[in-house]
Design an enzyme around this catalytic site. Structure first.
Site, PDB file in Angstrom:
ATOM      1  N   LYS A  46       0.841  -1.211   0.000  1.00 55.07           N
ATOM      2  CA  LYS A  46       0.000   0.000   0.000  1.00 55.07           C
ATOM      3  C   LYS A  46       0.871   1.254   0.000  1.00 55.07           C
ATOM      4  O   LYS A  46       2.078   1.175   0.258  1.00 55.07           O
ATOM      5  CB  LYS A  46      -0.887  -0.039   1.242  1.00 55.07           C
ATOM      6  N   ARG A 143      -9.791  -0.852  15.292  1.00 57.80           N
ATOM      7  CA  ARG A 143      -9.737   0.017  14.114  1.00 57.80           C
ATOM      8  C   ARG A 143     -10.828  -0.461  13.155  1.00 57.80           C
ATOM      9  O   ARG A 143     -11.746   0.265  12.855  1.00 57.80           O
ATOM     10  CB  ARG A 143      -8.338  -0.038  13.489  1.00 57.80           C
ATOM     11  N   HIS A 172      -5.570  -8.216  13.286  1.00 55.83           N
ATOM     12  CA  HIS A 172      -4.395  -7.333  13.187  1.00 55.83           C
ATOM     13  C   HIS A 172      -3.987  -6.922  14.594  1.00 55.83           C
ATOM     14  O   HIS A 172      -4.827  -6.610  15.425  1.00 55.83           O
ATOM     15  CB  HIS A 172      -4.774  -6.100  12.352  1.00 55.83           C
ATOM     16  N   ARG A 225       1.208 -11.803   6.472  1.00 56.57           N
ATOM     17  CA  ARG A 225       1.222 -10.462   5.872  1.00 56.57           C
ATOM     18  C   ARG A 225       2.478  -9.742   6.336  1.00 56.57           C
ATOM     19  O   ARG A 225       2.820  -9.795   7.520  1.00 56.57           O
ATOM     20  CB  ARG A 225       0.008  -9.626   6.321  1.00 56.57           C
ATOM     21  N   TYR A 270      15.217  30.091   8.523  1.00 66.48           N
ATOM     22  CA  TYR A 270      14.027  30.789   9.025  1.00 66.48           C
ATOM     23  C   TYR A 270      13.969  30.797  10.549  1.00 66.48           C
ATOM     24  O   TYR A 270      14.293  29.796  11.196  1.00 66.48           O
ATOM     25  CB  TYR A 270      12.760  30.088   8.528  1.00 66.48           C
ATOM     26  N   CYS A 317      13.821  23.829   5.408  1.00 68.08           N
ATOM     27  CA  CYS A 317      12.932  24.644   4.569  1.00 68.08           C
ATOM     28  C   CYS A 317      12.156  23.724   3.618  1.00 68.08           C
ATOM     29  O   CYS A 317      12.328  22.511   3.632  1.00 68.08           O
ATOM     30  CB  CYS A 317      13.743  25.653   3.765  1.00 68.08           C
ATOM     31  N   ASP A 319      12.445  23.409   0.351  1.00 68.98           N
ATOM     32  CA  ASP A 319      13.228  22.837  -0.746  1.00 68.98           C
ATOM     33  C   ASP A 319      14.693  22.609  -0.401  1.00 68.98           C
ATOM     34  O   ASP A 319      15.421  22.030  -1.189  1.00 68.98           O
ATOM     35  CB  ASP A 319      13.173  23.790  -1.956  1.00 68.98           C
TER      36      ASP A 319
HETATM   37  C1  LIG Z   1       0.164  -2.484   6.462  1.00 72.42           C
HETATM   38  C2  LIG Z   1      -0.428  -3.677   7.050  1.00 72.42           C
HETATM   39  C3  LIG Z   1       0.346  -4.822   7.252  1.00 72.42           C
HETATM   40  C4  LIG Z   1       1.832  -4.852   7.028  1.00 72.42           C
HETATM   41  O1  LIG Z   1       2.459  -4.321   8.155  1.00 72.42           O
HETATM   42  P1  LIG Z   1       4.047  -4.235   8.237  1.00 72.42           P
HETATM   43  O2  LIG Z   1       4.364  -3.839   9.624  1.00 72.42           O
HETATM   44  O3  LIG Z   1       4.466  -3.211   7.237  1.00 72.42           O
HETATM   45  O4  LIG Z   1       4.574  -5.578   7.876  1.00 72.42           O
HETATM   46  C5  LIG Z   1      -0.277  -5.952   7.724  1.00 72.42           C
HETATM   47  N1  LIG Z   1      -1.593  -5.950   7.988  1.00 72.42           N
HETATM   48  C6  LIG Z   1      -2.365  -4.860   7.833  1.00 72.42           C
HETATM   49  C7  LIG Z   1      -3.811  -4.901   8.143  1.00 72.42           C
HETATM   50  C8  LIG Z   1      -1.806  -3.686   7.366  1.00 72.42           C
HETATM   51  O5  LIG Z   1      -2.569  -2.603   7.210  1.00 72.42           O
END
Ligand SMILES: *Cc1c(COP(=O)(O)O)cnc(C)c1O
Length: 399
Positions: A46, A143, A172, A225, A270, A317, A319
């Site tokens: 992603k 979430r 998750h 994952r 700045y 800054c 740039d």
């Molecule tokens: C992004 C994501 C992952 C991957 O997590 P990492 O820490 O980058 O390996 C796994 N599961 C879900 C739901 C995520 O959103």
């Protein structure tokens, strides 16, 4: 015409580039495949592959045998389909009902993230055709997901609906391998045991941290994952110790575009937040928060030039940023216009060090790089040629 459409040759006219090392990526994939054992890898790509450039990254992952991908939303999935990637693609985000026809049209896997989403999926499957679903269980992240006690009836409804294939169940983690990870896993596996015909083999739970730290999150599962590990991005020291064979994929490098010596008492940038306490060599580097560099690195971060780290002087800054090269009698005096200045990666601080100094994490650092930063892939699998000051051969450009 946007920046994205400009010819790649123009990228040699800006000093800043994110070099993306495809050999390091291939190496990391093999490390992850080793960790996954019999489980299939779902590569989280992603946010433009965490800022690395999703299409070149995904092509390499396909070549390395990565069987599945995960993105955040439908357009990210469509981008993969339009690039000819045919592997299963999970959309991890919650669908609004009106998005569901696109899941069918582009053959994207829908995340059933609530009971209401399940009802919308059931309705859509009868109207727009078959849908593949994974059920997300909320075991404590709070979430997205269905509370464990509500899962059995929702799952049964989905399974009895023609045109819906429920391929898996997942959750998750909110933490990386502490007591709450154990608690979440226990809640999840207690649910899975109650369900007929799913079993651990129909589930997936890991992310990078838990893949390396929690063996029960891997063994016997269908999938693992992982995203950050693919890119060598690890913030947590315990995970880093376990994952010490990963290599950084991205190196963010710019060049010195201006040099000056300021007198004692003069200020830089700045707001005049940095003052020279002696005559000081100052280098100006073309990189700033307009490229996605955190402004919180002001007076805090370091940049690598000539094998040494130099502190950022004053505010970052949009740039540019300035570096304190020390006394005109010191080694900083030998820095030249055009020298490479490494914001992170080999030759500079690590991405994890920069993230820590900026009060953020590596994922936010790399995915926060803006479209202005050319991504140049180097190594096997790259295409055209753009010369760099180092003699590295970045040869494919995408922004
Ligand atoms: C992004 C994501 C992952 C991957 O997590 P990492 O820490 O980058 O390996 C796994 N599961 C879900 C739901 C995520 O959103």
């Amino acid at each position: 015409m946007s920046l994205h459409d400009l010819p790649a040759t123009l990228h040699r006219l800006v000093p800043l580039r994110a070099e993306v090392d495809l050999e390091a990526l291939r190496h990391n994939v093999r490390v992850l495949q080793g960790r996954a054992g019999a489980a299939e890898l779902i590569a989280a790509i992603k946010a433009d592959a965490y800022g690395h450039g999703v299409i070149p990254i995904t092509r390499v992952l396909v070549e390395e045998g990565v069987p599945r991908f995960a993105v955040a939303n439908v357009p990210e999935g469509v981008e993969l389909r339009e690039a000819g990637i045919e592997a299963p693609v999970h959309v991890l985000g919650a669908p609004l009902p009106e998005y569901l026809p696109a899941y069918a049209r582009y053959d994207l896997i829908v995340t059933v993230s609530s009971g209401d989403v399940a009802e919308a999926v059931i309705e859509a499957a009868t109207k727009v055709g078959p849908l593949t679903a994974h059920l997300k269980v909320d075991t404590g992240m709070h979430r997205l997901g269905i509370p464990p006690d509500e899962v059995p009836p929702v799952l049964a409804r989905l399974q009895e609906t023609p045109g819906i294939e429920v391929e898996g169940l997942w959750t998750h983690f909110a933490t990386l391998g502490d007591a709450f990870t154990t608690e979440q896993l226990a809640r999840f596996d207690a649910l899975v045991e109650q369900l007929d015909g799913i079993g651990r083999a129909g589930t997936h739970v890991t992310n990078t941290g838990t893949l390396f730290l929690v063996s029960g999150a891997v063994q016997g599962r269908a999938f693992v994952r992982a995203g950050g590990a693919l890119f060598g991005l690890v913030d947590d020291p315990a995970v880093a110790a376990e994952a010490d064979d990963l290599k950084p994929v991205m190196r963010l490098v710019s060049r010195v575009v201006h040099l000056q010596t300021v007198a004692a008492g003069e200020t830089v940038s700045y707001g005049r937040t940095w003052t020279a306490d002696q005559p000081t060599c100052i280098a100006t580097v073309a990189a700033g928060y307009g490229d996605g560099l955190p402004r919180s690195l002001s007076n805090t971060g370091f940049v690598g030039i000539g094998g040494r780290l130099w502190p950022i002087a004053g505010r970052v800054c949009m740039d540019m940023l300035m570096l304190d090269l020390g006394s005109p009698e010191g080694p900083g005096a030998s820095v030249q216009i055009g020298d490479e200045a490494v914001l992170f990666g080999p030759g500079g601080p690590s991405a994890a060090e920069v993230a820590r100094q900026a009060g953020t994490i590596t994922y936010a650092l790399t995915s926060g790089l803006t479209a202005r930063v050319p991504r140049l892939t180097i190594g096997e699998g790259s295409a055209s040629a753009i010369p760099t000051p180092t003699g590295a051969k970045p040869d494919r450009v995408s922004v």
